[in-house]
Design an enzyme around this catalytic site. Structure first.
Site, PDB file in Angstrom:
ATOM      1  N   LYS A  51      39.567  59.195  47.145  1.00  9.10           N
ATOM      2  CA  LYS A  51      37.998  58.836  47.275  1.00  9.10           C
ATOM      3  C   LYS A  51      37.035  59.014  47.972  1.00  9.10           C
ATOM      4  CE  LYS A  51      36.084  56.112  43.330  1.00  9.10           C
ATOM      5  NZ  LYS A  51      34.764  57.364  44.193  1.00  9.10           N
TER       6      LYS A  51
ATOM      7  N   LYS B 176      38.762  53.294  55.609  1.00  8.13           N
ATOM      8  CA  LYS B 176      37.626  52.780  54.904  1.00  8.13           C
ATOM      9  C   LYS B 176      38.853  51.517  53.544  1.00  8.13           C
ATOM     10  CE  LYS B 176      33.531  53.310  54.168  1.00  8.13           C
ATOM     11  NZ  LYS B 176      32.684  54.168  53.645  1.00  8.13           N
TER      12      LYS B 176
ATOM     13  N   LYS C 138      35.594  63.282  50.822  1.00 12.54           N
ATOM     14  CA  LYS C 138      34.204  63.767  50.924  1.00 12.54           C
ATOM     15  C   LYS C 138      34.320  65.649  50.503  1.00 12.54           C
ATOM     16  CE  LYS C 138      30.957  60.737  52.366  1.00 12.54           C
ATOM     17  NZ  LYS C 138      30.939  59.654  51.990  1.00 12.54           N
TER      18      LYS C 138
ATOM     19  N   THR D 131      26.799  49.153  48.232  1.00 11.56           N
ATOM     20  CA  THR D 131      26.508  49.582  49.359  1.00 11.56           C
ATOM     21  C   THR D 131      25.749  48.666  50.064  1.00 11.56           C
ATOM     22  OG1 THR D 131      27.382  52.074  49.412  1.00 11.56           O
ATOM     23  CG2 THR D 131      26.347  51.388  51.206  1.00 11.56           C
TER      24      THR D 131
ATOM     25  N   ASN E 153      18.930  54.961  49.322  1.00 10.38           N
ATOM     26  CA  ASN E 153      19.589  53.887  48.665  1.00 10.38           C
ATOM     27  C   ASN E 153      20.049  52.861  49.220  1.00 10.38           C
ATOM     28  OD1 ASN E 153      20.178  53.585  46.196  1.00 10.38           O
ATOM     29  ND2 ASN E 153      22.232  53.265  46.990  1.00 10.38           N
TER      30      ASN E 153
ATOM     31  N   SER F   3      33.037  51.146  43.413  1.00  9.61           N
ATOM     32  CA  SER F   3      33.400  52.616  43.047  1.00  9.61           C
ATOM     33  C   SER F   3      34.476  52.307  42.272  1.00  9.61           C
ATOM     34  CB  SER F   3      33.320  53.815  43.764  1.00  9.61           C
ATOM     35  OG  SER F   3      32.182  54.425  44.015  1.00  9.61           O
TER      36      SER F   3
END
Length: 425
Positions: free
Chosen positions: A65, A89, A101, A185, A216, A354
């Site tokens: 992820k 994480k 990633k 986030t 963001n 997510s």
């Protein structure tokens, strides 16, 4: 395969937690690294080819992820480092995911909206064989947003000839995205900050905050923190920094940037916080040295290095960006008595929501914004408190406590499948 060196902190935790040799070996290198080329037909008919990568660092706990970024600084090494952090994480947040990633080495601000769409679809076409809801689930990152994720999900559906709403997260709500994902986030970081300051007996209205990075995550954090009563005295973006000791109104700055973006018809805003009629313009590096209670790092990696760590006066640092403090600077700040709320905890709200989007995509359920916020708050508070307790009990920094909890979870999962002690009898 690109060489990867585990941070010294991880080796320390390996020794402190007596992590088995099998787990150490598996965590030492990524599971998979993919290099691709993404051809792009420009609007003028010319052809450009951009390098891209996808790294799946570790999938012991579930499918990879992690985000996809479009940025000139994207490299194979960066994707590997970011995928490692995502592995930590997801394990820390007790999510059923490993870490991934990816991205393309490109400045999307030099592209037209149609060219960005072609780039997004081309990138997914290049990695489609190794992603999916059970293998690797991409999400937004630097210079990619809900619209870009919508293009990517659509392209994946065309390639696989299946409707797969859980293949990519961070999509527009109308295309299977989750309520609350855009703010997640920033909201998660605020939950972590609230939890720490509550332990300290501090009230939001008595706390001053400077925010480096008004993208963001940083912008939504600033707006939500302002609503909670925090005094946001400075913010910066890629072009400028502004300061007002009496406090700024972040929502006005965000509204201005979004309005300018809509009027220009561009995917990326060219306006700056300095044009939003708020505060005095200061040098961007001066924001890091402001005398504030909390310094929020929400821009890019390596914002604080050993060269400028000595200028930081804020006693509390909140990492919303990935890796904004280098290991050398981290050691200097901790030695100086600073408290750092680390990225693997503070910015985990995005991947957590997510996960909620992935669950909704797989089950067909739709959760309201209040439900998502409640579930995010409950999980973030519980994990944050556990990290704070571990840090206090063991007299270690919060970063080390967070890494120890995550690595132990992964190592236990690896060992449960059998290790040397089992197979050797």
């Amino acid at each position: 395969m690109t060489a990867f060196d585990l941070p010294d902190l991880v080796h320390k935790i390996f020794d402190d937690q007596e992590v088995t040799p099998d787990a150490r070996a598996i965590l030492a290198q990524p599971d998979r690294q993919i290099a691709v080329s993404v051809p792009l037909r420009r609007d003028d008919g010319s052809l450009a080819v951009f390098p891209g990568w996808r790294c799946q660092f570790n999938t012991t706990l579930g499918p990879a992820k992690g985000g996809i970024r479009f940025h000139p600084g994207v490299t194979a090494e960066e994707c590997t480092q970011l995928a490692f952090w995502m592995t930590i994480k997801c394990a820390l947040m007790e999510l059923p995911f490993g870490g991934g990633k990816g991205g393309a080495q490109v400045d999307p601000k030099d592209l037209s909206p149609l060219e960005v769409e072609r780039l997004a679809r081309g990138y997914i076409g290049a990695i489609a064989d190794v992603i999916g809801p059970d293998r690797d689930i991409p999400a937004p990152d630097v210079n990619t947003d809900a619209r870009v994720m919508g293009w990517m999900a659509d392209e994946f559906a065309k390639i696989t000839r299946r409707h797969e709403p859980a293949c990519i997260t961070g999509k527009p709500v109308c295309l299977g995205g989750s309520e609350g994902r855009t703010q997640a986030t920033g909201r998660g970081a605020l939950i972590v900050l609230d939890a720490w300051l509550e332990r300290e007996g501090r009230k939001p209205e008595d706390v001053t905050v400077a925010v480096q990075g008004f993208g963001n995550a940083g912008a939504h954090f600033a707006c939500l923190a302002h609503e909670r009563g925090y005094r946001i005295v400075a913010v910066s973006d890629s072009q400028a920094a502004i300061h007002d000791p009496d406090g700024l109104t972040p929502s006005k700055l965000l509204d201005y940037k979004q309005k300018e973006k809509e009027l220009s018809g561009a995917l990326y805003a060219d306006s700056s916080v300095k044009e939003g009629n708020g505060g005095e313009e200061i040098a961007q590096e001066d924001l890091l040295a402001l005398d504030v209670d909390v310094l929020v790092l929400a821009a890019m990696e390596d914002a604080i290095t050993e060269d400028n760590a000595g200028t930081v006066t804020a006693p509390l640092i909140l990492e919303i960006a990935n890796g904004p403090v280098t290991p050398e600077a981290d050691a200097m700040l901790v030695k100086d008595g600073k408290v750092i709320l680390p990225d693997v905890l503070a910015n985990a709200g995005g991947v957590t929501v997510s996960y909620y989007e992935w669950v909704q995509g797989r089950t067909g359920e739709r959760w309201g914004a209040a439900t998502v916020t409640d579930r995010l708050t409950e999980r973030m508070e519980a994990i944050a408190e556990a990290c704070f307790d571990r840090a206090g009990d063991d007299d270690i920094p919060v970063r080390e406590a967070a890494y120890a909890k995550a690595i132990t979870r992964i190592a236990d999962a690896i060992s449960s499948r059998g290790d040397r002690s089992y197979f050797a009898g």
